[in-house]
Design a protein around this motif. Structure first.
Motif, PDB file in Angstrom:
ATOM      1  N   VAL A  19       0.851  -1.143   0.349  1.00  0.00           N
ATOM      2  CA  VAL A  19      -0.121  -0.017   0.095  1.00  0.00           C
ATOM      3  C   VAL A  19       0.958   1.253   0.030  1.00  0.00           C
ATOM      4  O   VAL A  19       1.898   1.422   0.886  1.00  0.00           O
ATOM      5  CB  VAL A  19      -0.900   0.028   1.204  1.00  0.00           C
ATOM      6  CG1 VAL A  19      -1.713   1.239   1.302  1.00  0.00           C
ATOM      7  CG2 VAL A  19      -1.971  -1.162   1.305  1.00  0.00           C
ATOM      8  N   HIS A 115      -1.230  -5.299   7.987  1.00  0.00           N
ATOM      9  CA  HIS A 115      -2.283  -5.537   7.314  1.00  0.00           C
ATOM     10  C   HIS A 115      -3.424  -6.085   8.140  1.00  0.00           C
ATOM     11  O   HIS A 115      -4.576  -5.833   8.143  1.00  0.00           O
ATOM     12  CB  HIS A 115      -2.226  -6.624   6.316  1.00  0.00           C
ATOM     13  CG  HIS A 115      -3.242  -7.188   5.559  1.00  0.00           C
ATOM     14  ND1 HIS A 115      -3.935  -6.284   4.736  1.00  0.00           N
ATOM     15  CD2 HIS A 115      -3.921  -8.372   5.669  1.00  0.00           C
ATOM     16  CE1 HIS A 115      -5.062  -6.984   4.276  1.00  0.00           C
ATOM     17  NE2 HIS A 115      -5.012  -8.265   4.682  1.00  0.00           N
ATOM     18  N   GLY A 120      -1.764   0.358   6.183  1.00  0.00           N
ATOM     19  CA  GLY A 120      -1.126   0.062   5.008  1.00  0.00           C
ATOM     20  C   GLY A 120       0.333   0.180   5.137  1.00  0.00           C
ATOM     21  O   GLY A 120       1.010   0.862   5.592  1.00  0.00           O
ATOM     22  N   GLU A 159      -5.635   3.478  -0.377  1.00  0.00           N
ATOM     23  CA  GLU A 159      -6.007   2.480  -1.775  1.00  0.00           C
ATOM     24  C   GLU A 159      -6.371   1.239  -1.355  1.00  0.00           C
ATOM     25  O   GLU A 159      -5.913   0.541  -0.058  1.00  0.00           O
ATOM     26  CB  GLU A 159      -4.717   2.285  -2.577  1.00  0.00           C
ATOM     27  CG  GLU A 159      -3.534   1.933  -2.092  1.00  0.00           C
ATOM     28  CD  GLU A 159      -2.307   1.833  -3.117  1.00  0.00           C
ATOM     29  OE1 GLU A 159      -2.699   1.953  -4.257  1.00  0.00           O
ATOM     30  OE2 GLU A 159      -1.332   1.590  -2.720  1.00  0.00           O
ATOM     31  N   THR A 160      -7.311   0.528  -2.024  1.00  0.00           N
ATOM     32  CA  THR A 160      -7.631  -0.870  -1.510  1.00  0.00           C
ATOM     33  C   THR A 160      -7.173  -1.913  -2.733  1.00  0.00           C
ATOM     34  O   THR A 160      -7.362  -1.410  -3.833  1.00  0.00           O
ATOM     35  CB  THR A 160      -9.098  -1.183  -1.325  1.00  0.00           C
ATOM     36  OG1 THR A 160      -9.538  -0.698  -2.373  1.00  0.00           O
ATOM     37  CG2 THR A 160      -9.442  -0.319  -0.042  1.00  0.00           C
ATOM     38  N   LYS A 161      -6.665  -3.033  -2.591  1.00  0.00           N
ATOM     39  CA  LYS A 161      -6.261  -4.148  -3.517  1.00  0.00           C
ATOM     40  C   LYS A 161      -6.853  -5.269  -3.128  1.00  0.00           C
ATOM     41  O   LYS A 161      -6.868  -5.715  -1.970  1.00  0.00           O
ATOM     42  CB  LYS A 161      -4.561  -3.999  -3.773  1.00  0.00           C
ATOM     43  CG  LYS A 161      -3.983  -2.583  -3.845  1.00  0.00           C
ATOM     44  CD  LYS A 161      -2.439  -3.118  -3.937  1.00  0.00           C
ATOM     45  CE  LYS A 161      -1.541  -1.603  -4.622  1.00  0.00           C
ATOM     46  NZ  LYS A 161      -0.181  -1.890  -4.669  1.00  0.00           N
TER      47      LYS A 161
END
Lengths: 177, 177
Positions: A19, A115, A120, A159-161
């Motif tokens: 992240v 996490h 992040g 941000e997200t993944k």
């Protein structure tokens, strides 16, 4: 196992992604201590635990790290970075190989626990680039035998993944190569 | 956080311990694939993924590994071992440092996922001991550029250990050393 081959009970391991964008929000010392406890729960060669940690919150230091570590610009937005280094005098048999392996295992635990806490994080390499080693050594006043391995940027994720693995069956052999 | 300073939501990371005694019971290929997917979910320098894996189930190979790896005698009782190696040609900038760091991160993921699946595992070092490198290279027919880093013994756990960290506040510095 879901369609992507990711077992749901191990979501914490597959969901850890790099992240690099952080939003507002501090990370308290209590959370930092959990991250460091997780890092030091990793195994090390002959339990020598050569890992050392510098928790960097000073904004001028973070700005200088951001400007001098490759792809490290996010440190300018991060509430903190943790430099993970190894003490060559503490490493098993004073071997750089063990120092690097032990620090990398601790770093992976640190990233996974970040996490797990909803933070992040991103692994920014220092070793083996000599100019980065010299820069960080001077900036943080590291003793001669202490070798910086990486800087971990940490922040509230902006941000997200998706969870994933880069599993490649071609990298797996059975009994012999 | 419990009295030992271990946060309960991260029990999976603090509960991973080196398990050296194994009981009867196989480990299926489906579980091995999960372990390898977890290993390959680790970060690697510039995503070069130099890690390679040899899953060893052959009893004569396991016996020879048991006899030649330091403290590796449990491989004689283990249903399998996974040798983790790095391809120097694949590593970022062909640097041994990145190879070692990337393989160690993958190994830690493999160990944690084994714990998550209820299996027992132990990290047996190979690199940088040249005689172990040569022995494993010859035994498993590794190509010249592929460097064995460690062998992970795996089995059904026949010992239990309490979660813990080896957290030492003396290894933590603030802003500068």
């Amino acid at each position: 196992m879901n369609p992507e081959g990711i077992p749901e009970q191990l979501g914490w391991i597959f969901g850890r992604r790099s992240v690099r964008a952080y939003g507002p929000g501090a990370i308290g010392d209590d959370q930092v201590e959990i991250l460091l406890r997780a890092a030091m729960a990793a195994p090390s060669a002959v339990a020598k635990d050569p890992w050392r940690f510098v928790v960097v919150r000073d904004r001028s230091l973070l700005a200088r790290l951001a400007g001098n570590l490759s792809n490290g610009s996010m440190l300018d937005q991060a509430p903190l970075g943790i430099v993970v280094a190894g003490d060559l005098h503490a490493a098993h048999d004073r071997q750089l190989s063990y120092l690097l392996q032990d620090c990398a295992a601790a770093i992976e635990n640190l990233l996974l626990s970040a996490h797990g806490l909803g933070l992040g994080a991103c692994w920014l390499g220092i070793h083996p680039r000599q100019h980065r080693i010299d820069f960080v050594t001077n900036l943080l006043c590291l003793p001669e035998a202490v070798i910086p391995v990486a800087c971990i940027a940490l922040g509230q994720p902006a941000e997200t993944k998706e969870p994933r693995s880069r599993f490649n069956p071609a990298w797996v052999h059975r009994d012999r190569w």
